[in-house]
Motif scaffolding. Structure first.
Motif, PDB file in Angstrom:
ATOM      1  N   GLY A  22      10.011 -25.299 -25.813  1.00 40.95           N
ATOM      2  CA  GLY A  22      10.689 -25.680 -24.580  1.00 40.95           C
ATOM      3  C   GLY A  22       9.804 -26.494 -23.655  1.00 40.95           C
ATOM      4  N   THR A  23       8.507 -26.153 -23.641  1.00 38.22           N
ATOM      5  CA  THR A  23       7.568 -26.905 -22.801  1.00 38.22           C
ATOM      6  C   THR A  23       7.428 -28.337 -23.298  1.00 38.22           C
ATOM      7  OG1 THR A  23       6.355 -24.880 -22.345  1.00 38.22           O
ATOM      8  CG2 THR A  23       5.221 -26.947 -21.925  1.00 38.22           C
ATOM      9  N   PHE A  24       7.246 -28.499 -24.596  1.00 31.97           N
ATOM     10  CA  PHE A  24       7.107 -29.849 -25.140  1.00 31.97           C
ATOM     11  C   PHE A  24       8.410 -30.633 -25.038  1.00 31.97           C
ATOM     12  CE2 PHE A  24       3.727 -27.787 -27.921  1.00 31.97           C
ATOM     13  CZ  PHE A  24       2.729 -28.097 -27.027  1.00 31.97           C
ATOM     14  N   ALA A  25       9.549 -29.952 -25.178  1.00 30.27           N
ATOM     15  CA  ALA A  25      10.840 -30.636 -25.059  1.00 30.27           C
ATOM     16  C   ALA A  25      11.085 -31.104 -23.637  1.00 30.27           C
ATOM     17  CB  ALA A  25      11.965 -29.720 -25.513  1.00 30.27           C
ATOM     18  N   SER A  26      10.648 -30.332 -22.644  1.00 27.78           N
ATOM     19  CA  SER A  26      10.847 -30.775 -21.258  1.00 27.78           C
ATOM     20  C   SER A  26      10.022 -32.028 -20.966  1.00 27.78           C
ATOM     21  CB  SER A  26      10.491 -29.659 -20.274  1.00 27.78           C
ATOM     22  OG  SER A  26       9.108 -29.379 -20.321  1.00 27.78           O
ATOM     23  N   TYR A  27       8.902 -32.187 -21.638  1.00 31.89           N
ATOM     24  CA  TYR A  27       8.133 -33.422 -21.477  1.00 31.89           C
ATOM     25  C   TYR A  27       8.772 -34.565 -22.269  1.00 31.89           C
ATOM     26  CZ  TYR A  27       4.494 -36.899 -22.041  1.00 31.89           C
ATOM     27  OH  TYR A  27       3.815 -38.077 -22.074  1.00 31.89           O
ATOM     28  N   TYR A  28       9.171 -34.275 -23.517  1.00 27.14           N
ATOM     29  CA  TYR A  28       9.675 -35.326 -24.398  1.00 27.14           C
ATOM     30  C   TYR A  28      10.985 -35.899 -23.882  1.00 27.14           C
ATOM     31  CZ  TYR A  28      11.267 -37.662 -28.633  1.00 27.14           C
ATOM     32  OH  TYR A  28      11.696 -38.587 -29.530  1.00 27.14           O
ATOM     33  N   TRP A  29      11.881 -35.052 -23.383  1.00 30.25           N
ATOM     34  CA  TRP A  29      13.199 -35.515 -22.974  1.00 30.25           C
ATOM     35  C   TRP A  29      13.251 -35.957 -21.506  1.00 30.25           C
ATOM     36  CZ3 TRP A  29      16.319 -36.863 -26.621  1.00 30.25           C
ATOM     37  CH2 TRP A  29      16.242 -36.230 -27.855  1.00 30.25           C
TER      38      TRP A  29
ATOM     39  N   MET B  84      13.258 -38.565 -18.784  1.00 30.91           N
ATOM     40  CA  MET B  84      13.461 -40.018 -18.792  1.00 30.91           C
ATOM     41  C   MET B  84      12.386 -40.716 -17.967  1.00 30.91           C
ATOM     42  SD  MET B  84      15.855 -40.659 -20.740  1.00 30.91           S
ATOM     43  CE  MET B  84      17.176 -39.856 -21.565  1.00 30.91           C
ATOM     44  N   ARG B  85      12.146 -40.218 -16.777  1.00 28.36           N
ATOM     45  CA  ARG B  85      11.078 -40.749 -15.938  1.00 28.36           C
ATOM     46  C   ARG B  85       9.952 -39.718 -15.984  1.00 28.36           C
ATOM     47  NH1 ARG B  85      13.996 -40.632 -10.777  1.00 28.36           N
ATOM     48  NH2 ARG B  85      15.175 -39.100 -11.935  1.00 28.36           N
ATOM     49  N   LYS B  86       8.893 -40.022 -16.699  1.00 27.85           N
ATOM     50  CA  LYS B  86       7.883 -39.009 -17.046  1.00 27.85           C
ATOM     51  C   LYS B  86       7.280 -38.269 -15.852  1.00 27.85           C
ATOM     52  CE  LYS B  86       7.893 -39.312 -21.497  1.00 27.85           C
ATOM     53  NZ  LYS B  86       8.802 -38.513 -22.229  1.00 27.85           N
ATOM     54  N   PRO B  87       6.754 -38.869 -14.870  1.00 28.99           N
ATOM     55  CA  PRO B  87       6.143 -38.013 -13.845  1.00 28.99           C
ATOM     56  C   PRO B  87       7.163 -37.254 -12.987  1.00 28.99           C
ATOM     57  CG  PRO B  87       5.317 -40.269 -13.677  1.00 28.99           C
ATOM     58  CD  PRO B  87       6.423 -40.267 -14.670  1.00 28.99           C
ATOM     59  N   GLU B  88       8.322 -37.864 -12.716  1.00 30.69           N
ATOM     60  CA  GLU B  88       9.267 -37.253 -11.780  1.00 30.69           C
ATOM     61  C   GLU B  88      10.128 -36.177 -12.422  1.00 30.69           C
ATOM     62  OE1 GLU B  88       9.455 -40.772 -12.169  1.00 30.69           O
ATOM     63  OE2 GLU B  88       7.991 -41.146 -10.595  1.00 30.69           O
ATOM     64  N   ASP B  89      10.543 -36.349 -13.666  1.00 33.96           N
ATOM     65  CA  ASP B  89      11.488 -35.423 -14.302  1.00 33.96           C
ATOM     66  C   ASP B  89      10.823 -34.203 -14.929  1.00 33.96           C
ATOM     67  OD1 ASP B  89      13.586 -36.983 -13.582  1.00 33.96           O
ATOM     68  OD2 ASP B  89      13.788 -37.979 -15.522  1.00 33.96           O
ATOM     69  N   ILE B  90       9.520 -34.207 -15.054  1.00 32.53           N
ATOM     70  CA  ILE B  90       8.832 -33.052 -15.644  1.00 32.53           C
ATOM     71  C   ILE B  90       8.759 -31.954 -14.586  1.00 32.53           C
ATOM     72  CG2 ILE B  90       6.676 -32.233 -16.651  1.00 32.53           C
ATOM     73  CD1 ILE B  90       6.197 -35.109 -17.597  1.00 32.53           C
ATOM     74  N   PRO B  91       9.148 -30.727 -14.927  1.00 33.01           N
ATOM     75  CA  PRO B  91       9.067 -29.654 -13.928  1.00 33.01           C
ATOM     76  C   PRO B  91       7.623 -29.367 -13.524  1.00 33.01           C
ATOM     77  CG  PRO B  91       9.964 -28.844 -16.025  1.00 33.01           C
ATOM     78  CD  PRO B  91       9.701 -30.294 -16.180  1.00 33.01           C
TER      79      PRO B  91
END
Length: 87
Positions: free
Chosen positions: A59-66, A68-75
């Motif tokens: 789940g951690t890697f999927a939240s990074y992979y999916w 769309m905007r890498k710095p903003e969309d990552i929790p």
């Protein structure tokens, strides 16, 4: 030692009984069954913890992979959020 303590005064029906080590009782006839159950429970719990860790990391890697905007969309704390989802 037990009769000299305060326990017989507080609980008049209390007694100190020794559970013997050897012999044949109902408990002794099921010792092998209990140990097999303990082995099964140990293996099940170990595999559950391993699978929970794998789901958390996936789940951690999927939240990074999916994202769309890498710095903003990552929790902010992706590992803890993923652990909460897995639990």
């Amino acid at each position: 030692v037990f009769p000299k303590t305060n326990i017989p005064k507080l609980c008049p029906g209390a007694s100190c009984n020794f559970a013997f080590y050897g012999g044949r009782s109902v408990y002794h006839s099921y010792i092998i069954t209990f140990q097999i159950y303990n082995l099964f429970a140990f293996l099940w719990l170990i595999n559950f913890v391993i699978a929970l860790g794998q789901c958390t990391l996936a789940g951690t890697f999927a939240s990074y992979y999916w994202a769309m905007r890498k710095p903003e969309d990552i929790p902010k704390y992706p590992l803890f959020i993923s652990f909460g989802r897995a639990v």
